[in-house]
Design an enzyme around this catalytic site. Structure first.
Site, mmCIF file in Angstrom:
data_model
loop_
_atom_site.group_PDB
_atom_site.id
_atom_site.type_symbol
_atom_site.label_atom_id
_atom_site.label_comp_id
_atom_site.label_asym_id
_atom_site.label_seq_id
_atom_site.Cartn_x
_atom_site.Cartn_y
_atom_site.Cartn_z
ATOM 1 N N ASP A 85 1.092 -1.211 0.213
ATOM 2 C CA ASP A 85 0.554 -0.040 -0.064
ATOM 3 C C ASP A 85 1.150 1.401 0.575
ATOM 4 O OD1 ASP A 85 -2.082 0.945 -0.264
ATOM 5 O OD2 ASP A 85 -2.738 1.096 2.296
ATOM 6 N N HIS A 181 -9.208 8.499 4.587
ATOM 7 C CA HIS A 181 -8.594 7.558 5.474
ATOM 8 C C HIS A 181 -9.074 7.659 7.126
ATOM 9 C CE1 HIS A 181 -5.415 7.917 2.314
ATOM 10 N NE2 HIS A 181 -5.948 6.377 2.179
ATOM 11 N N HIS A 209 -10.170 4.330 -1.797
ATOM 12 C CA HIS A 209 -9.741 3.805 -0.455
ATOM 13 C C HIS A 209 -10.649 4.500 0.344
ATOM 14 C CE1 HIS A 209 -4.775 3.158 -1.955
ATOM 15 N NE2 HIS A 209 -5.918 2.995 -2.413
ATOM 16 N N SER A 212 -13.522 2.455 5.919
ATOM 17 C CA SER A 212 -14.226 2.443 6.827
ATOM 18 C C SER A 212 -14.952 3.143 7.156
ATOM 19 C CB SER A 212 -13.103 2.533 8.177
ATOM 20 O OG SER A 212 -11.824 1.562 7.930
ATOM 21 N N ASN A 231 -10.276 -0.171 -0.192
ATOM 22 C CA ASN A 231 -9.353 -0.473 0.645
ATOM 23 C C ASN A 231 -9.535 -0.783 1.877
ATOM 24 O OD1 ASN A 231 -7.336 -0.992 -1.433
ATOM 25 N ND2 ASN A 231 -5.929 0.546 -0.658
HETATM 26 ZN ZN ZN Z 1 -5.076 4.650 1.430
#
Ligand code: ZN
Length: 282
Positions: A85, A181, A209, A212, A231
């Site tokens: 990553d 992120h 990305h 979450s 991701n």
């Molecule tokens: Zn990332």
């Protein structure tokens, strides 16, 4: 043999109109949980290493991690792949390739686009020799703690994405369409219209990305409209640490240290098997 290249999994995902999930892993417990869960769910998955865990935290190193992945993944039948990553250091990427990583991400988001293109070209040129896949990023997927997901100035533009992919010859492109992120302070809102525009402008596999906490209906939309790799890091790590704490709280000094790994493994696998339902391979 279960070990595949990331590009093989991306192709499979694209053909199924879905996304393969890449999980950031930090150690044996996390890699083992992802591989085992993928086998149980019968769903291909990607194990990813974030360089900072080696460079800053010293919890692993490239060859130890690659060897560990191989030793675990080859026990299973389900397709599994290994990916490095975010790295903006070409020498580090070379080291990763030497250590056995068959997929790497070159992150040039903090430098001007033309420089990003030049560096990406270099990485692709080297990677090609070794049959290694390259992911890049355009626009800027920042941090939820800064509310970067709301800043449309950071989003990827379709015309630049097409130019970038053509110039560099990358395998996949991480795009900024409203994710970030870390943990979101409020639910993010993905710009699906922009995703459709980018997907129409380029044949390169697209990556999301900052996975979450994105609501499931938005993820399904994103996967249907061109996101082939997704991701997940923060929530997986958080669960890992929370589960260790839960074990210690529950069993305290009376807990058998030999029971902790199984306890944690079962919790992680349950989470992962459920998460992998998002990937709908034909
Ligand atoms: Zn990332």
């Amino acid at each position: 043999m279960a070990i595949e290249k990331v590009s093989t999994l991306l192709k499979m995902a694209d053909e199924s109109n879905t996304s393969v999930i890449g999980f950031n892993c930090i150690d044996y417990n996390t890699v083992y949980a992802v591989c085992h869960a993928a086998e149980i769910a019968n769903t291909p998955a990607i194990v990813m290493l974030y360089p900072e865990h080696c460079i800053k935290n010293h919890v692993s190193n490239l060859s130890a991690f690659a060897g560990m992945f191989k030793g675990i993944a080859e026990q299973y039948q389900v397709p599994l792949a290994l990916h490095l990553d975010h790295s903006s250091d070409i020498n580090y990427i070379l080291e990763a390739i030497k250590a056995g990583f068959t997929s790497v991400m070159y992150d040039g988001t903090r430098i001007p686009v033309e420089e990003n293109i030049e560096n990406c070209k270099k990485v692709v040129e080297i990677a090609k020799v070794f049959g290694v896949d390259v992911e890049a990023e355009l626009g800027y997927v920042g941090f939820a703690s800064n509310s970067d997901e709301d800043n449309a100035d950071l989003y990827t533009k379709a015309s630049t994405a097409a130019h970038f992919s053509e110039e560099t010859g990358i395998t996949s492109l991480a795009i900024a369409i409203g994710s970030a992120h870390g943990f979101y302070t409020k639910p993010p809102k993905l710009d699906i219209d922009r995703l459709i525009e980018i997907n129409n402008a380029t044949d390169t596999y697209l990556v999301l990305h900052g996975g979450s906490g994105i609501p499931e209906d938005q993820l399904n939309q994103a996967f249907k409209n061109g996101i082939n790799k997704f991701n997940v890091g923060t929530e997986f790590f958080q669960l890992y640490y929370d589960t260790i704490r839960k074990y210690c709280d529950e069993f305290g000094a009376a807990g058998n240290p030999f029971d902790l790994p199984d306890y944690v493994h079962n919790e992680l696998v349950a989470y992962l098997v459920n998460k992998m339902k998002l990937s709908k391979f034909n």
